[in-house]
Design a protein around this motif. Structure first.
Motif, PDB file in Angstrom:
ATOM      1  N   ARG A 180     -33.188 -36.869  36.309  1.00 44.27           N
ATOM      2  CA  ARG A 180     -31.900 -36.641  35.653  1.00 44.27           C
ATOM      3  C   ARG A 180     -31.174 -35.393  36.150  1.00 44.27           C
ATOM      4  NH1 ARG A 180     -31.323 -39.060  30.747  1.00 44.27           N
ATOM      5  NH2 ARG A 180     -29.184 -38.314  30.941  1.00 44.27           N
ATOM      6  N   PHE A 181     -31.811 -34.620  37.043  1.00 47.40           N
ATOM      7  CA  PHE A 181     -31.209 -33.395  37.558  1.00 47.40           C
ATOM      8  C   PHE A 181     -31.382 -33.359  39.072  1.00 47.40           C
ATOM      9  CE2 PHE A 181     -32.536 -32.638  33.239  1.00 47.40           C
ATOM     10  CZ  PHE A 181     -31.436 -31.987  32.672  1.00 47.40           C
ATOM     11  N   ALA A 182     -30.437 -32.726  39.753  1.00 45.99           N
ATOM     12  CA  ALA A 182     -30.538 -32.653  41.210  1.00 45.99           C
ATOM     13  C   ALA A 182     -29.801 -31.449  41.756  1.00 45.99           C
ATOM     14  CB  ALA A 182     -29.995 -33.933  41.849  1.00 45.99           C
ATOM     15  N   GLY A 183     -30.241 -31.038  42.914  1.00 44.54           N
ATOM     16  CA  GLY A 183     -29.536 -30.035  43.701  1.00 44.54           C
ATOM     17  C   GLY A 183     -29.403 -30.536  45.118  1.00 44.54           C
ATOM     18  N   VAL A 184     -28.286 -30.239  45.739  1.00 41.96           N
ATOM     19  CA  VAL A 184     -27.996 -30.722  47.093  1.00 41.96           C
ATOM     20  C   VAL A 184     -27.682 -29.530  47.991  1.00 41.96           C
ATOM     21  CG1 VAL A 184     -26.546 -32.251  48.500  1.00 41.96           C
ATOM     22  CG2 VAL A 184     -26.978 -32.813  46.089  1.00 41.96           C
ATOM     23  N   ALA A 185     -28.193 -29.563  49.204  1.00 41.44           N
ATOM     24  CA  ALA A 185     -27.836 -28.567  50.208  1.00 41.44           C
ATOM     25  C   ALA A 185     -27.646 -29.274  51.537  1.00 41.44           C
ATOM     26  CB  ALA A 185     -28.911 -27.492  50.331  1.00 41.44           C
ATOM     27  N   CYS A 186     -26.564 -28.934  52.236  1.00 37.85           N
ATOM     28  CA  CYS A 186     -26.262 -29.539  53.532  1.00 37.85           C
ATOM     29  C   CYS A 186     -25.971 -28.438  54.544  1.00 37.85           C
ATOM     30  CB  CYS A 186     -25.049 -30.463  53.440  1.00 37.85           C
ATOM     31  SG  CYS A 186     -25.227 -31.822  52.253  1.00 37.85           S
ATOM     32  N   GLY A 187     -26.216 -28.746  55.801  1.00 40.15           N
ATOM     33  CA  GLY A 187     -25.939 -27.767  56.843  1.00 40.15           C
ATOM     34  C   GLY A 187     -26.118 -28.371  58.213  1.00 40.15           C
ATOM     35  N   PRO A 188     -25.973 -27.555  59.248  1.00 41.59           N
ATOM     36  CA  PRO A 188     -26.114 -28.055  60.615  1.00 41.59           C
ATOM     37  C   PRO A 188     -27.576 -28.269  60.977  1.00 41.59           C
ATOM     38  CG  PRO A 188     -25.762 -25.686  60.635  1.00 41.59           C
ATOM     39  CD  PRO A 188     -25.613 -26.122  59.197  1.00 41.59           C
ATOM     40  N   HIS A 189     -27.788 -29.117  61.977  1.00 45.06           N
ATOM     41  CA  HIS A 189     -29.130 -29.332  62.505  1.00 45.06           C
ATOM     42  C   HIS A 189     -29.039 -29.427  64.019  1.00 45.06           C
ATOM     43  CE1 HIS A 189     -32.945 -31.350  63.463  1.00 45.06           C
ATOM     44  NE2 HIS A 189     -33.388 -30.783  62.353  1.00 45.06           N
ATOM     45  N   PRO A 190     -29.897 -28.709  64.755  1.00 41.63           N
ATOM     46  CA  PRO A 190     -29.772 -28.662  66.205  1.00 41.63           C
ATOM     47  C   PRO A 190     -29.880 -30.018  66.899  1.00 41.63           C
ATOM     48  CG  PRO A 190     -31.188 -26.887  65.436  1.00 41.63           C
ATOM     49  CD  PRO A 190     -30.921 -27.778  64.253  1.00 41.63           C
TER      50      PRO A 190
END
Length: 218
Positions: A180-190
Protein backbone atom coordinates in the motif's frame (compact mmCIF):
# COMPACT_ATOMS: atom_id res chain seq x y z
CA UNK A 1 18.08 -0.69 -36.67
CA UNK A 2 17.12 -2.28 -33.40
CA UNK A 3 18.21 -1.95 -29.83
CA UNK A 4 17.84 -4.26 -26.88
CA UNK A 5 14.75 -3.75 -24.77
CA UNK A 6 15.26 -2.42 -21.26
CA UNK A 7 15.27 -5.07 -18.56
CA UNK A 8 13.28 -5.28 -15.37
CA UNK A 9 14.30 -6.90 -12.11
CA UNK A 10 12.38 -7.77 -8.96
CA UNK A 11 13.43 -8.68 -5.43
CA UNK A 12 10.93 -11.03 -3.81
CA UNK A 13 10.45 -12.54 -0.40
CA UNK A 14 8.68 -9.87 1.61
CA UNK A 15 10.75 -8.17 0.76
CA UNK A 16 13.68 -5.81 1.72
CA UNK A 17 13.87 -1.97 1.66
CA UNK A 18 13.30 1.56 3.08
CA UNK A 19 15.10 5.00 3.29
CA UNK A 20 15.37 8.72 4.21
CA UNK A 21 13.37 11.52 2.63
CA UNK A 22 14.24 13.13 -0.69
CA UNK A 23 12.13 15.29 -2.96
CA UNK A 24 10.49 13.36 -5.76
CA UNK A 25 11.20 14.49 -9.29
CA UNK A 26 8.37 15.00 -11.74
CA UNK A 27 9.21 11.67 -13.39
CA UNK A 28 9.10 9.84 -10.08
CA UNK A 29 5.73 11.37 -9.27
CA UNK A 30 4.46 10.40 -12.71
CA UNK A 31 5.57 6.80 -12.20
CA UNK A 32 3.51 6.55 -9.03
CA UNK A 33 0.51 8.13 -10.78
CA UNK A 34 0.81 5.67 -13.68
CA UNK A 35 1.11 2.75 -11.28
CA UNK A 36 -1.98 3.80 -9.36
CA UNK A 37 -3.96 4.18 -12.57
CA UNK A 38 -2.99 0.66 -13.61
CA UNK A 39 -3.97 -0.75 -10.22
CA UNK A 40 -7.21 1.21 -9.92
CA UNK A 41 -8.62 0.24 -13.31
CA UNK A 42 -7.13 -3.01 -14.63
CA UNK A 43 -9.71 -3.21 -17.43
CA UNK A 44 -8.72 0.20 -18.78
CA UNK A 45 -5.07 -0.73 -18.58
CA UNK A 46 -5.79 -3.89 -20.53
CA UNK A 47 -7.34 -1.74 -23.26
CA UNK A 48 -4.17 0.33 -23.43
CA UNK A 49 -2.15 -2.87 -23.86
CA UNK A 50 -4.36 -3.91 -26.77
CA UNK A 51 -3.30 -0.70 -28.50
CA UNK A 52 0.33 -1.32 -27.52
CA UNK A 53 0.34 -4.80 -29.07
CA UNK A 54 -0.43 -3.31 -32.51
CA UNK A 55 3.08 -1.81 -32.51
CA UNK A 56 4.73 -5.24 -32.75
CA UNK A 57 6.30 -6.81 -35.80
CA UNK A 58 7.10 -10.34 -34.64
CA UNK A 59 9.38 -9.75 -31.63
CA UNK A 60 10.23 -6.19 -32.61
CA UNK A 61 8.37 -3.28 -31.03
CA UNK A 62 8.05 -0.30 -33.36
CA UNK A 63 6.56 2.87 -31.91
CA UNK A 64 5.00 5.17 -34.52
CA UNK A 65 7.40 7.94 -35.50
CA UNK A 66 10.43 6.23 -34.00
CA UNK A 67 13.40 5.13 -36.12
CA UNK A 68 14.64 2.50 -33.68
CA UNK A 69 12.92 -0.83 -33.14
CA UNK A 70 13.03 -2.42 -29.69
CA UNK A 71 13.81 -6.12 -29.59
CA UNK A 72 11.71 -8.07 -27.09
CA UNK A 73 12.06 -11.68 -26.02
CA UNK A 74 8.44 -12.80 -26.26
CA UNK A 75 6.67 -10.40 -28.61
CA UNK A 76 2.89 -10.14 -28.42
CA UNK A 77 2.56 -13.46 -26.59
CA UNK A 78 3.43 -11.93 -23.24
CA UNK A 79 1.31 -8.85 -23.96
CA UNK A 80 -1.70 -11.08 -24.56
CA UNK A 81 -0.92 -12.92 -21.36
CA UNK A 82 -0.83 -9.64 -19.44
CA UNK A 83 -4.17 -8.63 -20.95
CA UNK A 84 -5.70 -11.91 -19.81
CA UNK A 85 -4.20 -11.45 -16.34
CA UNK A 86 -5.81 -8.03 -16.05
CA UNK A 87 -9.23 -9.23 -17.19
CA UNK A 88 -10.19 -10.61 -13.77
CA UNK A 89 -8.20 -8.28 -11.52
CA UNK A 90 -10.04 -6.52 -8.73
CA UNK A 91 -9.40 -2.76 -8.63
CA UNK A 92 -6.95 -1.89 -5.87
CA UNK A 93 -6.66 1.04 -3.52
CA UNK A 94 -4.11 3.70 -4.47
CA UNK A 95 -0.55 3.32 -3.26
CA UNK A 96 0.55 6.13 -0.97
CA UNK A 97 3.99 7.74 -1.32
CA UNK A 98 6.59 6.95 1.32
CA UNK A 99 9.66 9.11 1.86
CA UNK A 100 11.52 6.21 3.49
CA UNK A 101 10.91 3.88 0.58
CA UNK A 102 11.73 6.61 -1.91
CA UNK A 103 15.06 7.35 -0.28
CA UNK A 104 16.05 3.69 -0.26
CA UNK A 105 15.21 3.41 -3.92
CA UNK A 106 17.35 6.49 -4.43
CA UNK A 107 20.32 4.77 -2.81
CA UNK A 108 20.38 2.10 -5.52
CA UNK A 109 19.93 4.64 -8.32
CA UNK A 110 22.85 6.70 -6.99
CA UNK A 111 24.99 3.59 -6.78
CA UNK A 112 24.24 2.17 -10.22
CA UNK A 113 24.23 5.52 -11.99
CA UNK A 114 27.95 5.57 -11.32
CA UNK A 115 28.84 1.89 -11.49
CA UNK A 116 26.68 0.77 -14.40
CA UNK A 117 25.73 -2.34 -12.44
CA UNK A 118 22.27 -3.91 -12.52
CA UNK A 119 20.30 -5.91 -9.99
CA UNK A 120 19.38 -5.47 -6.36
CA UNK A 121 22.81 -5.77 -4.79
CA UNK A 122 24.61 -2.52 -4.08
CA UNK A 123 28.24 -1.94 -4.92
CA UNK A 124 29.15 -2.63 -1.29
CA UNK A 125 27.31 -5.95 -1.40
CA UNK A 126 24.24 -4.60 0.38
CA UNK A 127 20.85 -6.19 -0.22
CA UNK A 128 17.68 -4.08 -0.26
CA UNK A 129 17.01 -4.90 3.39
CA UNK A 130 20.46 -3.71 4.39
CA UNK A 131 19.86 -0.35 2.76
CA UNK A 132 16.47 -0.13 4.44
CA UNK A 133 17.91 -0.54 7.90
CA UNK A 134 20.48 2.17 7.25
CA UNK A 135 17.60 4.61 6.97
CA UNK A 136 15.87 3.39 10.11
CA UNK A 137 13.24 1.36 8.30
CA UNK A 138 12.33 -2.29 8.17
CA UNK A 139 12.92 -4.96 5.58
CA UNK A 140 9.32 -5.97 4.81
CA UNK A 141 9.49 -4.40 1.35
CA UNK A 142 9.42 -5.39 -2.33
CA UNK A 143 11.70 -3.85 -4.95
CA UNK A 144 11.29 -3.76 -8.71
CA UNK A 145 13.63 -2.10 -11.20
CA UNK A 146 13.10 -1.02 -14.81
CA UNK A 147 16.15 -0.33 -16.95
CA UNK A 148 15.92 1.76 -20.10
CA UNK A 149 12.40 3.19 -19.76
CA UNK A 150 11.50 6.12 -22.00
CA UNK A 151 8.99 7.69 -19.60
CA UNK A 152 6.73 6.94 -16.64
CA UNK A 153 4.21 4.99 -18.71
CA UNK A 154 7.03 2.84 -20.08
CA UNK A 155 8.27 2.07 -16.56
CA UNK A 156 4.91 0.68 -15.49
CA UNK A 157 4.20 -1.07 -18.79
CA UNK A 158 7.60 -2.75 -18.78
CA UNK A 159 6.99 -4.14 -15.30
CA UNK A 160 3.40 -5.24 -15.91
CA UNK A 161 4.08 -6.90 -19.26
CA UNK A 162 7.21 -8.51 -17.76
CA UNK A 163 8.76 -9.64 -21.04
CA UNK A 164 11.33 -12.37 -20.51
CA UNK A 165 10.58 -12.86 -16.79
CA UNK A 166 9.36 -16.42 -16.39
CA UNK A 167 7.52 -16.04 -13.09
CA UNK A 168 6.10 -12.56 -13.93
CA UNK A 169 7.37 -11.43 -10.55
CA UNK A 170 7.14 -7.70 -11.30
CA UNK A 171 3.54 -7.97 -12.45
CA UNK A 172 2.57 -9.91 -9.35
CA UNK A 173 4.25 -7.39 -7.06
CA UNK A 174 2.55 -4.39 -8.66
CA UNK A 175 -0.85 -6.07 -8.27
CA UNK A 176 -0.30 -7.22 -4.68
CA UNK A 177 -3.17 -5.72 -2.67
CA UNK A 178 -1.22 -5.78 0.59
CA UNK A 179 1.44 -3.43 -0.78
CA UNK A 180 0.00 0.00 0.00
CA UNK A 181 3.05 2.31 0.11
CA UNK A 182 5.83 3.01 -2.36
CA UNK A 183 8.80 5.17 -3.14
CA UNK A 184 10.21 5.77 -6.61
CA UNK A 185 13.65 6.92 -7.70
CA UNK A 186 14.83 7.38 -11.29
CA UNK A 187 18.12 8.43 -12.80
CA UNK A 188 20.67 7.85 -15.54
CA UNK A 189 22.35 4.52 -16.19
CA UNK A 190 25.60 4.12 -18.14
CA UNK A 191 24.45 1.09 -20.14
CA UNK A 192 20.67 1.47 -20.39
CA UNK A 193 20.54 5.31 -20.35
CA UNK A 194 17.84 5.37 -17.66
CA UNK A 195 16.63 3.37 -14.68
CA UNK A 196 13.75 3.56 -12.22
CA UNK A 197 13.52 1.75 -8.90
CA UNK A 198 10.20 1.25 -7.11
CA UNK A 199 10.16 0.03 -3.53
CA UNK A 200 6.80 -1.05 -2.14
CA UNK A 201 5.77 -1.88 1.40
CA UNK A 202 2.87 -3.06 3.46
CA UNK A 203 3.69 -0.23 5.84
CA UNK A 204 5.10 3.22 5.15
CA UNK A 205 8.39 2.53 6.95
CA UNK A 206 9.00 -0.90 5.50
CA UNK A 207 8.38 -2.73 8.73
CA UNK A 208 6.33 -5.85 9.11
CA UNK A 209 2.75 -5.15 10.22
CA UNK A 210 2.69 -5.31 14.00
CA UNK A 211 6.06 -3.64 14.36
CA UNK A 212 8.40 -6.47 13.48
CA UNK A 213 10.93 -6.76 10.68
CA UNK A 214 11.75 -9.60 8.38
CA UNK A 215 14.80 -10.00 6.23
CA UNK A 216 14.04 -10.44 2.56
CA UNK A 217 14.69 -13.84 1.04
CA UNK A 218 17.29 -13.55 -1.69
Amino acid sequence: MKRGHGIALAALGLFGLAGTASAATTLEQQVLVALNQARADPSAYARSLRQYRTFFRANLLHYPGQDVDIETQEGVKVVDEAIAFLADRTPLQPIQPSAILGATAGDLVSDQSGSGDTGHKGGDGSAPGDRARRHGGGTYVAEVIAYGPADAADVVRQLIVDDGVADRGHRNILYSPELRFAGVACGPHPEFRTMCVIDLGVTADGREPGGGTRTAAR
